[in-house]
Design a protein around this motif. Sequence first.
Motif, PDB file in Angstrom:
ATOM      1  N   THR A 297      -3.940  -6.431  -9.731  1.00 27.45           N
ATOM      2  CA  THR A 297      -3.770  -6.262  -8.288  1.00 27.45           C
ATOM      3  C   THR A 297      -2.876  -5.071  -7.980  1.00 27.45           C
ATOM      4  OG1 THR A 297      -4.027  -8.653  -7.992  1.00 27.45           O
ATOM      5  CG2 THR A 297      -3.101  -7.420  -6.160  1.00 27.45           C
ATOM      6  N   ALA A 298      -1.802  -4.908  -8.757  1.00 29.57           N
ATOM      7  CA  ALA A 298      -0.902  -3.771  -8.552  1.00 29.57           C
ATOM      8  C   ALA A 298      -1.634  -2.449  -8.732  1.00 29.57           C
ATOM      9  CB  ALA A 298       0.283  -3.862  -9.508  1.00 29.57           C
ATOM     10  N   ALA A 299      -2.562  -2.405  -9.674  1.00 26.29           N
ATOM     11  CA  ALA A 299      -3.311  -1.171  -9.924  1.00 26.29           C
ATOM     12  C   ALA A 299      -4.153  -0.776  -8.709  1.00 26.29           C
ATOM     13  CB  ALA A 299      -4.199  -1.336 -11.147  1.00 26.29           C
ATOM     14  N   ARG A 300      -4.535  -1.743  -7.878  1.00 27.45           N
ATOM     15  CA  ARG A 300      -5.367  -1.467  -6.704  1.00 27.45           C
ATOM     16  C   ARG A 300      -4.537  -1.284  -5.436  1.00 27.45           C
ATOM     17  NH1 ARG A 300      -9.528  -5.954  -5.792  1.00 27.45           N
ATOM     18  NH2 ARG A 300     -10.454  -4.358  -4.454  1.00 27.45           N
ATOM     19  N   LEU A 301      -3.248  -1.595  -5.506  1.00 30.54           N
ATOM     20  CA  LEU A 301      -2.386  -1.531  -4.331  1.00 30.54           C
ATOM     21  C   LEU A 301      -2.221  -0.099  -3.850  1.00 30.54           C
ATOM     22  CD1 LEU A 301      -0.407  -3.168  -2.470  1.00 30.54           C
ATOM     23  CD2 LEU A 301       1.385  -2.549  -4.115  1.00 30.54           C
ATOM     24  N   ARG A 302      -2.351   0.112  -2.543  1.00 33.09           N
ATOM     25  CA  ARG A 302      -2.206   1.454  -1.991  1.00 33.09           C
ATOM     26  C   ARG A 302      -1.122   1.551  -0.932  1.00 33.09           C
ATOM     27  NH1 ARG A 302      -7.864   3.256   0.079  1.00 33.09           N
ATOM     28  NH2 ARG A 302      -6.740   5.183   0.489  1.00 33.09           N
ATOM     29  N   THR A 303      -0.587   0.428  -0.487  1.00 30.41           N
ATOM     30  CA  THR A 303       0.446   0.435   0.547  1.00 30.41           C
ATOM     31  C   THR A 303       1.809   0.617  -0.099  1.00 30.41           C
ATOM     32  OG1 THR A 303      -0.890  -1.073   1.891  1.00 30.41           O
ATOM     33  CG2 THR A 303       1.433  -0.833   2.488  1.00 30.41           C
ATOM     34  N   SER A 304       2.526   1.647   0.290  1.00 30.63           N
ATOM     35  CA  SER A 304       3.804   1.942  -0.361  1.00 30.63           C
ATOM     36  C   SER A 304       5.003   1.433   0.408  1.00 30.63           C
ATOM     37  CB  SER A 304       3.949   3.458  -0.567  1.00 30.63           C
ATOM     38  OG  SER A 304       3.946   4.120   0.684  1.00 30.63           O
ATOM     39  N   GLY A 305       4.839   1.054   1.666  1.00 34.37           N
ATOM     40  CA  GLY A 305       5.982   0.694   2.490  1.00 34.37           C
ATOM     41  C   GLY A 305       6.188  -0.794   2.663  1.00 34.37           C
ATOM     42  N   PHE A 306       6.804  -1.151   3.787  1.00 35.95           N
ATOM     43  CA  PHE A 306       7.261  -2.508   4.076  1.00 35.95           C
ATOM     44  C   PHE A 306       6.149  -3.542   3.979  1.00 35.95           C
ATOM     45  CE2 PHE A 306       8.067  -5.914   7.158  1.00 35.95           C
ATOM     46  CZ  PHE A 306       9.350  -6.317   6.798  1.00 35.95           C
ATOM     47  N   ALA A 307       4.949  -3.204   4.428  1.00 35.08           N
ATOM     48  CA  ALA A 307       3.862  -4.178   4.525  1.00 35.08           C
ATOM     49  C   ALA A 307       3.074  -4.341   3.231  1.00 35.08           C
ATOM     50  CB  ALA A 307       2.922  -3.795   5.669  1.00 35.08           C
TER      51      ALA A 307
END
Length: 267
Positions: free
Chosen positions: A184-194
């Motif tokens: 899941t982390a490999a697909r994560l694209r949101t870098s901020g709070f959300a």
Amino acid sequence: MPPSPRGDEGTSRPPLLEIVIPAYNEEGRLPGGLLQLCAKLARMPFPTAVIVVDNASTDHTAEIVTNWPRGPVPVRLIQCAIPGKGAAVRAGLLGTSAPFVGFCDADMATDLDAIDHALGLLLSGERVVIGSRAHQGSLVENRHSRIRELGAFGFRALAGALVQGVSDTQCGFKFFEGVLARETAARLRTSGFAFDVEFLARCVERGSPVREIPVRWHDMPGSRFSPARHTFGIVLELGRIWVRLRARPRTAPQPAWEPPLDPVGYP
């Protein structure tokens, strides 16, 4: 470092559990937080480890980790130059290898006894276990202003539309089956709070429902969140997540990150 009933043997075996701490300019809160976490993990009957992700800090955060005394719970440093808590958590999770992983905030606002509950559920087959301040069994000390409370209510409403059935996406206490977390982390694209919203939504998308557990949570001083400065960026971030989750798969490779709207994203 508090003594451990395991002595130093936990350092010679692969950890069963690794916990990630994202840290941006945390020289004030990190030493105490690490002491609490290491003391808790040293009492576990299996090997554990801690990863601190220095998110381009300008203080002595990295030095605190590199100079941390050797003990029964290994503590290592990962550097993440991309700004944002989401980027730091992603880097930390991708640096793990344990069967079970998690992340928590440097201030240890969530009582660490909840680790026992979370790990017990993971061992019984749950794949995503998160602390929830909204759980009816939680005890929450909250000193936030009325304006921040109103903003939190609005955020929960928007986040609930993306991760249905989850009452608190933002509590900084989340644990996962390791393979799921890394994929899941490999697909994560949101870098901020959300980022938590996208992360949990992608877990659900992969057929792993979110299990919320009660916590004892204490509001800690030092929050960097400002409703006036960050609200607009967070709403835009949630909009991006909504579009991203509903977009059809494309054949062309997608960039790992979009320009951060909330450059820090720390509580």
